[in-house]
Write a protein that holds these residues in place. Structure first.
Motif, mmCIF file in Angstrom:
data_model
loop_
_atom_site.group_PDB
_atom_site.id
_atom_site.type_symbol
_atom_site.label_atom_id
_atom_site.label_comp_id
_atom_site.label_asym_id
_atom_site.label_seq_id
_atom_site.Cartn_x
_atom_site.Cartn_y
_atom_site.Cartn_z
ATOM 1 N N ASN A 115 0.834 -1.213 0.000
ATOM 2 C CA ASN A 115 0.000 0.000 0.000
ATOM 3 C C ASN A 115 0.866 1.259 0.000
ATOM 4 O O ASN A 115 0.509 2.267 -0.614
ATOM 5 N N ILE A 116 1.998 1.191 0.691
ATOM 6 C CA ILE A 116 2.921 2.339 0.697
ATOM 7 C C ILE A 116 3.508 2.534 -0.690
ATOM 8 O O ILE A 116 3.609 3.661 -1.184
ATOM 9 N N TYR A 117 3.875 1.439 -1.358
ATOM 10 C CA TYR A 117 4.431 1.528 -2.706
ATOM 11 C C TYR A 117 3.402 2.111 -3.682
ATOM 12 O O TYR A 117 3.732 2.935 -4.533
ATOM 13 N N ARG A 118 2.137 1.682 -3.551
ATOM 14 C CA ARG A 118 1.091 2.220 -4.422
ATOM 15 C C ARG A 118 0.968 3.727 -4.261
ATOM 16 O O ARG A 118 0.862 4.466 -5.240
ATOM 17 N N THR A 119 0.995 4.176 -3.018
ATOM 18 C CA THR A 119 0.863 5.617 -2.752
ATOM 19 C C THR A 119 2.046 6.390 -3.306
ATOM 20 O O THR A 119 1.874 7.440 -3.937
ATOM 21 N N LEU A 120 3.249 5.879 -3.101
ATOM 22 C CA LEU A 120 4.448 6.577 -3.571
ATOM 23 C C LEU A 120 4.465 6.672 -5.095
ATOM 24 O O LEU A 120 4.840 7.708 -5.654
ATOM 25 N N ILE A 121 4.064 5.601 -5.764
ATOM 26 C CA ILE A 121 4.069 5.604 -7.229
ATOM 27 C C ILE A 121 3.006 6.556 -7.767
ATOM 28 O O ILE A 121 3.216 7.249 -8.766
ATOM 29 N N PHE A 122 1.852 6.617 -7.100
ATOM 30 C CA PHE A 122 0.750 7.446 -7.583
ATOM 31 C C PHE A 122 0.980 8.928 -7.317
ATOM 32 O O PHE A 122 0.345 9.776 -7.955
#
Length: 310
Positions: A115-122
């Motif tokens: 979920n952290i990776y999704r947020t950082l990429i978005f």
């Protein structure tokens, strides 16, 4: 007999009036949006087409000249350079989509902190395009830019690389910034498509002995076609209309190395006051966009899907 027919006629009349009232209500709700669409889309497009067949500027009356503006394009080197640069940026969209698909597959797996990776990429997508252009212009800077600093630190080069002042590096540098901004959006769309694929398909494929590559090519990719097509269309429109990104980063330079059709149209109209020729280039640009969208739809299997629904 007559008495039984009377209630039927009243019922038919009532249904007709109800349908009419409903249609009027629907059109009342649609009218504001349709009016705005007419005023800001249809009428400007129609006027632009009419203007493309005229010689006109704010200081002289309009004169009908036929196809002269379109004939001028055939020998206009700047137009062809801008068209090529536009095509180059459009062709970069599949690269960004492929990268986003890899990221979507990664964050869709059972990895810790996904979920952290999704947020950082978005996070790159909600940023204003002007802010993205300023960030990347700083990163490309020859004196204080992060990329040149890292390149010298790793002894990859002894002299600074003029990313935005080089005919060779300028356009790829703009493309990288454009891909970076859209990467998060692509990933979210593709991730949603991945999560909508029934898990039973993967379970059945595993039972049949399908490898990870087989599952990707025979299940994931075919079912993600609508999502991929959506990403490509939005990426194409973003690429060819990224006026602010190009204008802030390079202004279309050096020379005409990063000039795209939308910046060329702006300069023709508001710098050179050649609104007639700018209108003709806009019409060609519009036809070009429709052609690319149609070709993308065919390649994505859109017509085949429509036939299957029938």
């Amino acid at each position: 007999m007559a008495m039984s027919a009377a209630p039927e006629r009243r019922r038919t009349s009532f249904l007709r009036r109800a349908t009419t009232r409903q249609a009027i209500l629907v059109w009342c709700f649609l009218a504001p949006s349709l009016l705005i669409f007419l005023l800001y889309r249809i009428l400007p497009l129609a006027w632009n087409i009419i203007l493309s067949f005229q010689a006109w500027s704010p200081l002289k009356p309009a004169v009908f000249i036929g196809l002269e503006n379109y004939e001028e394009m055939l020998t206009d080197e700047v137009f062809w350079q801008s068209l090529w640069n536009t095509v180059f940026i459009i062709l970069s969209a599949p690269v960004g989509i492929a990268m986003a698909l890899g990221l979507a597959l990664l964050v869709n797996s059972n990895i810790s902190g996904r979920n952290i990776y999704r947020t950082l990429i978005f996070l790159s997508y909600p940023l204003m395009t002007v802010a993205v252009a300023i960030i990347w212009r700083w990163m490309y800077d020859e004196r204080v830019g992060l990329l040149n600093y890292v390149a010298r630190l790793l002894h990859l080069t002894d002299t600074p690389i003029p990313f935005l002042n080089s005919f060779f590096w300028a356009l790829p540098s703009v493309v990288v910034a454009n891909i970076w901004q859209m990467l998060g959006f692509y990933m979210i769309i593709l991730l949603t498509g991945l999560q909508n694929i029934p898990s039973s398909l993967f379970e059945a494929a595993e039972i049949d002995g399908a490898t990870a590559g087989d599952r990707f090519w025979r299940i994931i990719l075919p079912l993600l076609r609508p999502s991929i097509f959506l990403c490509f269309v939005i990426g194409m429109l973003n690429s060819v209309t990224s006026f602010d990104l190009v204008y802030v980063m390079t202004g279309g330079g050096p020379g005409r190395a990063t000039e795209i059709l939308v910046t060329y149209i702006y300069k023709l109209g508001f710098v050179q006051t050649r609104f007639d020729y700018a209108a003709a280039v806009t019409v060609v640009f519009f036809v070009f966009l429709i052609t690319v969208a149609w070709a993308a739809n065919r390649l994505s299997g859109g017509n085949a899907g429509a036939r299957d629904m029938e």
